[in-house]
Design a protein around this motif. Structure first.
Motif, PDB file in Angstrom:
ATOM      1  N   ALA A 119      16.486  10.988  -0.583  1.00  0.00           N
ATOM      2  CA  ALA A 119      17.198   9.982   0.198  1.00  0.00           C
ATOM      3  C   ALA A 119      16.258   9.144   1.054  1.00  0.00           C
ATOM      4  CB  ALA A 119      18.230  10.661   1.085  1.00  0.00           C
ATOM      5  N   PHE A 120      15.127   9.715   1.456  1.00  0.00           N
ATOM      6  CA  PHE A 120      14.172   8.950   2.264  1.00  0.00           C
ATOM      7  C   PHE A 120      12.805   9.630   2.303  1.00  0.00           C
ATOM      8  CE2 PHE A 120      12.892   7.368   6.719  1.00  0.00           C
ATOM      9  CZ  PHE A 120      12.305   6.232   6.191  1.00  0.00           C
ATOM     10  N   GLY A 121      11.832   8.984   1.700  1.00  0.00           N
ATOM     11  CA  GLY A 121      10.465   9.496   1.724  1.00  0.00           C
ATOM     12  C   GLY A 121       9.494   8.347   1.560  1.00  0.00           C
ATOM     13  N   MET A 122       8.306   8.510   2.104  1.00  0.00           N
ATOM     14  CA  MET A 122       7.312   7.443   1.974  1.00  0.00           C
ATOM     15  C   MET A 122       6.075   7.989   1.252  1.00  0.00           C
ATOM     16  SD  MET A 122       5.763   4.955   4.905  1.00  0.00           S
ATOM     17  CE  MET A 122       7.238   4.150   5.421  1.00  0.00           C
ATOM     18  N   PHE A 123       5.503   7.163   0.387  1.00  0.00           N
ATOM     19  CA  PHE A 123       4.390   7.620  -0.447  1.00  0.00           C
ATOM     20  C   PHE A 123       3.212   6.662  -0.386  1.00  0.00           C
ATOM     21  CE2 PHE A 123       8.353   9.058  -2.200  1.00  0.00           C
ATOM     22  CZ  PHE A 123       8.115  10.382  -2.510  1.00  0.00           C
ATOM     23  N   ASP A 124       2.025   7.232  -0.606  1.00  0.00           N
ATOM     24  CA  ASP A 124       0.856   6.411  -0.834  1.00  0.00           C
ATOM     25  C   ASP A 124       1.013   5.916  -2.270  1.00  0.00           C
ATOM     26  OD1 ASP A 124      -1.688   5.607  -1.744  1.00  0.00           O
ATOM     27  OD2 ASP A 124      -2.646   6.757  -0.143  1.00  0.00           O
ATOM     28  N   LYS A 125       1.209   4.608  -2.428  1.00  0.00           N
ATOM     29  CA  LYS A 125       1.577   4.088  -3.755  1.00  0.00           C
ATOM     30  C   LYS A 125       0.494   4.378  -4.796  1.00  0.00           C
ATOM     31  CE  LYS A 125       1.334  -0.032  -5.390  1.00  0.00           C
ATOM     32  NZ  LYS A 125       1.329  -1.488  -5.379  1.00  0.00           N
ATOM     33  N   GLN A 184       0.823  -1.205   0.000  1.00  0.00           N
ATOM     34  CA  GLN A 184       0.000   0.000   0.000  1.00  0.00           C
ATOM     35  C   GLN A 184       0.866   1.267   0.000  1.00  0.00           C
ATOM     36  OE1 GLN A 184      -2.621  -0.784   3.281  1.00  0.00           O
ATOM     37  NE2 GLN A 184      -3.870   0.991   2.769  1.00  0.00           N
ATOM     38  N   TYR A 185       2.016   1.143   0.667  1.00  0.00           N
ATOM     39  CA  TYR A 185       2.902   2.305   0.797  1.00  0.00           C
ATOM     40  C   TYR A 185       4.299   1.938   0.306  1.00  0.00           C
ATOM     41  CZ  TYR A 185      -0.917   3.848   3.715  1.00  0.00           C
ATOM     42  OH  TYR A 185      -2.170   4.184   4.167  1.00  0.00           O
ATOM     43  N   THR A 186       4.994   2.950  -0.240  1.00  0.00           N
ATOM     44  CA  THR A 186       6.364   2.682  -0.673  1.00  0.00           C
ATOM     45  C   THR A 186       7.300   3.695  -0.036  1.00  0.00           C
ATOM     46  OG1 THR A 186       5.966   4.047  -2.612  1.00  0.00           O
ATOM     47  CG2 THR A 186       5.811   1.685  -2.936  1.00  0.00           C
ATOM     48  N   ALA A 187       8.407   3.181   0.468  1.00  0.00           N
ATOM     49  CA  ALA A 187       9.431   4.070   1.023  1.00  0.00           C
ATOM     50  C   ALA A 187      10.562   4.098   0.011  1.00  0.00           C
ATOM     51  CB  ALA A 187       9.925   3.539   2.356  1.00  0.00           C
ATOM     52  N   CYS A 188      10.795   5.253  -0.586  1.00  0.00           N
ATOM     53  CA  CYS A 188      11.851   5.358  -1.590  1.00  0.00           C
ATOM     54  C   CYS A 188      13.102   5.889  -0.892  1.00  0.00           C
ATOM     55  CB  CYS A 188      11.424   6.276  -2.719  1.00  0.00           C
ATOM     56  SG  CYS A 188       9.980   5.614  -3.569  1.00  0.00           S
ATOM     57  N   ILE A 189      14.187   5.176  -1.083  1.00  0.00           N
ATOM     58  CA  ILE A 189      15.386   5.488  -0.304  1.00  0.00           C
ATOM     59  C   ILE A 189      16.629   5.295  -1.156  1.00  0.00           C
ATOM     60  CG2 ILE A 189      15.221   3.120   0.660  1.00  0.00           C
ATOM     61  CD1 ILE A 189      16.708   4.174   3.105  1.00  0.00           C
ATOM     62  N   ASP A 190      17.657   6.075  -0.860  1.00  0.00           N
ATOM     63  CA  ASP A 190      18.947   5.845  -1.519  1.00  0.00           C
ATOM     64  C   ASP A 190      19.576   4.635  -0.847  1.00  0.00           C
ATOM     65  OD1 ASP A 190      18.611   7.973  -3.137  1.00  0.00           O
ATOM     66  OD2 ASP A 190      19.964   9.333  -2.051  1.00  0.00           O
ATOM     67  N   VAL A 191      20.089   3.720  -1.661  1.00  0.00           N
ATOM     68  CA  VAL A 191      20.553   2.448  -1.100  1.00  0.00           C
ATOM     69  C   VAL A 191      21.727   2.642  -0.130  1.00  0.00           C
ATOM     70  CG1 VAL A 191      22.224   1.793  -2.883  1.00  0.00           C
ATOM     71  CG2 VAL A 191      20.898   0.019  -1.745  1.00  0.00           C
ATOM     72  N   ASP A 192      22.448   3.735  -0.277  1.00  0.00           N
ATOM     73  CA  ASP A 192      23.609   3.938   0.604  1.00  0.00           C
ATOM     74  C   ASP A 192      23.243   4.631   1.911  1.00  0.00           C
ATOM     75  OD1 ASP A 192      22.892   6.082  -0.995  1.00  0.00           O
ATOM     76  OD2 ASP A 192      24.803   7.073  -0.646  1.00  0.00           O
TER      77      ASP A 192
END
Lengths: 479, 367
Positions: free
Chosen positions: A261-267, A169-177
């Motif tokens: 670098a770090f954020g969460m979204f309603d997919k 339902q939600y996605t956290a987009c993040i830089d892998v490092d």
């Protein structure tokens, strides 16, 4: 041109600069005020929150962490392990290997016992095709991990692939490092579940600088202050930006950017708007502006929330070349986004987004370096014309400098009274010294990078991402 | 002195705007000095507080352990215990120490169970801590009220019920949440009575917290939830749906079927998985009849329900949707067709080759 015309032009310039300076100062004071109000409210609200229940609940909503990786072979194993160690019941980790030329994929296959799997991808957002395919681990310990190997298409394209693959339902987009603290997902999901009157479409987190910190096995053990002034100045800049600036915009529900670098979204919303824009280097800001624009056009009540807790730690550039390249990209990103969505500006249809946030960004972020350079040129012209009153220049310079220092000190104060991350003896004085000398040794580089960004935007359209050479957070393990 | 006089003369001779900028500069300079001194003072204070807190925490932990392991008579009293109480009472008078004592109580309370936990709760009630917690309920600030209720919950102070429920409809969500947690923690399912006339929203976050607390209870006898399923408050209905699913409320079938036509989409969406879980086959025909009028989300959820409740008689409906424009619906329909009629599935015409349809069929074939 006769003397009176020159005098009139100079007078107009005088007043324009004066009005701009005063409005900058007022806007920063207003932001600091809102930030303090919001911080106090946040602290009161969250002081005794019990996150244990969400951690163990079987009905906690699903989250996908999407981490694009390009030539991250050096640290990818440790970084993925850190992402897999999050304390949350219902999440998976999607690593999108975006056409890396190094041995990232081979390392991942070996370390996590990955095998290629058949996976039905609902391609809701067009992306570059898969290269080697999709992999999952045969080891039940890593069942949360999905690795996708695709052709290179850039960060946005990789994130879009992750959005297509995610079943959450939600996605956290993040830089892998980046290093995520164990409770990061619990804290970031809270606003989505908590608010009932408005729909939370995204949550942004604070990014802290991990240079000189001690990190072991994907855990932050000790926070310290780096030796180099460039890194220290960035620490101060991040504190100022995240604890004062964004906190205030969160209060005003006017956040235009969530750090990539770090954020969460309603997919669902992220997909509804077509995912990340692959034609900009400011994709993190662009997606938020487009999501907000979409919600305004649909006349839906929404909020972009913000979590000030230090949940995500990243490596900042430690040399001026990489630093200016990064800031150059940020500038181009801002210009691209503001230009693309210029329809919003001063448009009452978009309410506070169009009437407050967008104009603010244009005037005080987009135009600031240009106005500063024009100011320097104007100063030189006055000197040349021998029309400069040095005593006036001196007092204006002093007040501008002191205001900058006061603003930085308020940011440090806010940090000390809330999260107090820099506990070691001596770090306080280092931060104070940094705030005193930063305007002379750091700001000129920020200005230079921003001007280069403007120049590249106009004359060098092909320029995309610069190269960020990383030393790796795991190199900072305790001995 | 001369220099100062010279500056004053200069200042007085300048235009008002320059005088103003000088004044602002002086003010900012003083602010810088004050902020630097204050920051220094603050950091020292924070460091000292940390040290003191650590010391007191250790001391109070030791006192509590002494209390727990002290020899007692048949009334649970002993000189050793009394001296611990006296020691604690001294500390409680001081606000700073009181905070540390409460934190230590909580820390220890979380680490122990059974009789020892009860002893800690008993000790809490014997000291003035309870009185202080109760006084917080009368405070004007919402966050102090919330903190007070939290404390009473954690130390199982049941007799504060009447004072706590006064805040059940408090304007702040945080206070209402603490009241709800207090009721559920201490009075279990009976505590859910607040739902009967709840007028305010019950967020997803609150619902998760309540359900987790309920699932920890030994007594799993759930009361009649039909009233909540019929509530005019959609949040209460959604919460009751979760209860119906977790506690397998098969008896609620008729009420659940009535909810299919609920006006709120969120309720209808939450309802479908519950119907699926409770095998309410009767719901299928209603959904089929309303399918085209339903939202995309409801259609997807209904197909998920069909995956659980599929019957041969559903085949015509399934075939109708194997070319549905929605990816999830199409995928579900094709999967179900393979289950119901493999021959028909195997003989599907695979055109155009690059379409989603062909991609899904190929995937299901190899699945």
């Amino acid at each position: 041109m006769d003397t009176s015309t020159i005098n009139i032009i100079l007078l107009i310039f005088h007043y324009l600069f004066f009005i701009y300076t005063v409005s900058v100062i007022i806007s920063y004071i207003v932001l600091a005020f809102f930030s303090i109000v919001e911080t106090l409210e946040y602290q009161k609200k969250n002081r005794f929150v019990n996150y244990k229940e969400i951690l163990s609940s079987s009905i906690s909503p699903s989250i996908s962490i999407i981490a694009p990786a390009y030539n991250e072979s050096l640290n990818i194993i440790e970084n993925v392990r850190s992402l897999l160690s999050n304390h949350y019941a219902n999440y998976d980790v999607i690593i999108v290997n975006d056409g890396s030329k190094d041995d990232s994929l081979e390392k991942l296959i070996k370390s996590y016992s990955l095998v290629k799997v058949d996976y039905l991808v609902n391609e809701q957002i067009p992306t570059k095709p898969l290269r080697e395919g999709i992999f999952k681990s045969t080891n039940p310990a890593f069942e949360k991990l999905i690795v996708v190997d695709k052709e290179n298409g850039g960060k946005s394209d990789a994130l879009n692939m992750g959005l297509n693959l995610s079943e959450s339902q939600y996605t956290a987009c993040i830089d892998v490092d980046c290093l995520l603290l164990e409770d990061a997902l619990q804290k970031m999901i809270k606003p989505f579940l908590e608010l009932t009157e408005v729909q939370v479409i995204a949550t942004g987190g604070v990014i802290r600088i991990a240079n000189a910190c001690t990190i072991k096995d994907g855990k932050l053990l000790d926070v310290d202050m780096p030796k180099s002034m460039l890194e220290r100045a960035q620490i101060l800049e991040y504190i100022r930006s995240f604890l004062l600036g964004r906190m205030a915009w969160s209060r005003l529900n006017g956040l235009l950017v969530i750090s990539g670098a770090f954020g969460m979204f309603d997919k669902k919303i992220a997909i509804e708007i077509g995912g990340y824009d692959t034609n900009t280097v400011g994709e993190d800001m662009e997606i938020i502006v487009r999501m907000r624009r979409h919600m305004e056009e649909e006349k839906r009540k929404y909020k972009v929330a913000y979590i000030p807790d230090p949940l995500c730690w990243t490596e900042a550039p430690d040399n001026y070349k990489i630093f200016t390249s990064q800031r150059n990209r940020w500038t181009r990103g801002t210009i691209e986004v503001l230009r693309k969505h210029r329809k919003i500006a001063l448009n009452p249809k978009y309410k506070s987004l169009g009437l407050v946030s967008f104009p603010f960004w244009f005037i005080f972020e987009r135009m600031a370096p240009i106005i500063e350079v024009v100011g320097i040129i104007y100063f030189c012209v006055l000197m040349y014309l021998k029309a400069l009153r040095w005593d006036y220049a001196f007092v204006f310079f002093i007040s501008a400098y002191l205001f900058t220092v006061v603003f930085s000190l308020v940011a440090i104060l806010s940090e000390e009274q809330t999260y107090h991350q820099y506990k070691k003896k001596g770090t306080g004085i280092k931060l104070i010294i940094t705030s005193l000398i930063e305007p002379f040794i750091f700001h000129p580089f920020v200005l230079y990078a921003a001007i280069r960004g403007n120049f590249d935007y106009i004359f060098n359209k092909k320029k995309k991402w610069g190269v960020m050479t990383r030393k790796g957070l795991s190199k900072k393990e305790a001995v | 002195m001369n220099k100062f006089q010279y500056f004053l003369e200069y200042y007085n001779g300048e235009p008002l705007i320059i005088q103003l900028v000088w004044m602002v500069s002086c003010f900012l300079f003083l602010t810088v000095i004050i902020l630097i001194i204050y920051l220094k003072f603050l950091r020292v204070r924070l460091r000292e507080n940390e040290k003191i807190t650590e010391k007191y925490t250790k001391d109070y932990e030791l006192l509590l352990i002494t209390y727990l392991y002290a020899e007692t008579d048949e009334n649970g009293v002993s000189l050793e215990r009394q001296s611990v109480i006296n020691e604690l009472e001294k500390g409680i008078e001081n606000t700073f120490k009181r905070k540390i004592i409460v934190a230590t109580f909580l820390k220890l309370g979380n680490e122990i169970t059974g009789e020892m936990a009860e002893s800690i709760h008993h000790l809490y009630s014997q000291t003035k801590l309870k009185k202080y917690a109760l006084s917080k309920l009368k405070n004007r600030n919402w966050y102090i009220i919330a903190r007070g209720i939290r404390e009473l919950t954690l130390f199982h102070v049941k007799d504060a019920h009447d004072q706590v429920v006064k805040h059940v409809n408090h304007s702040r969500r945080e206070v209402r949440k603490e009241v709800q947690l207090y009721l559920v923690n201490l009075f279990h399912f009976e505590g859910l009575n607040f739902l009967d006339d709840l007028q305010t929203p019950l967020s997803e976050w609150d619902q998760i917290q309540l359900l987790e607390e309920l699932q920890k209870m030994e007594d799993q006898q759930i009361p009649d939830i039909s009233l909540w399923l019929k509530s005019t408050n959609k949040y209460v209905v959604i919460f009751a749906l979760k209860l119906a699913e977790i506690y397998n409320q098969f008896g609620m079938k008729d009420v659940l079927i009535e909810l299919i036509s609920h006006k709120d989409k969120k309720v209808r969406l939450e309802l479908i998985p519950v119907l699926s879980h409770l095998h309410v086959i009767e719901a299928k025909e209603i959904f089929k009849n309303n399918f085209n009028e339903s939202s995309k989300d409801e259609q997807i959820e209904f197909f998920k329900l069909l995956e659980n409740l599929i019957e041969p008689s559903d085949e015509p409906f399934i075939i109708e949707h194997i070319y549905n424009e929605n990816f999830e619906v199409k995928y579900s329909a094709l999967k179900l067709l393979k289950v119901l009629n493999t021959t028909k599935f195997e003989n599907l015409e695979l055109t155009p080759p690059e379409s989603d349809f062909v991609k899904i069929v190929e995937f299901i074939k190899n699945y």
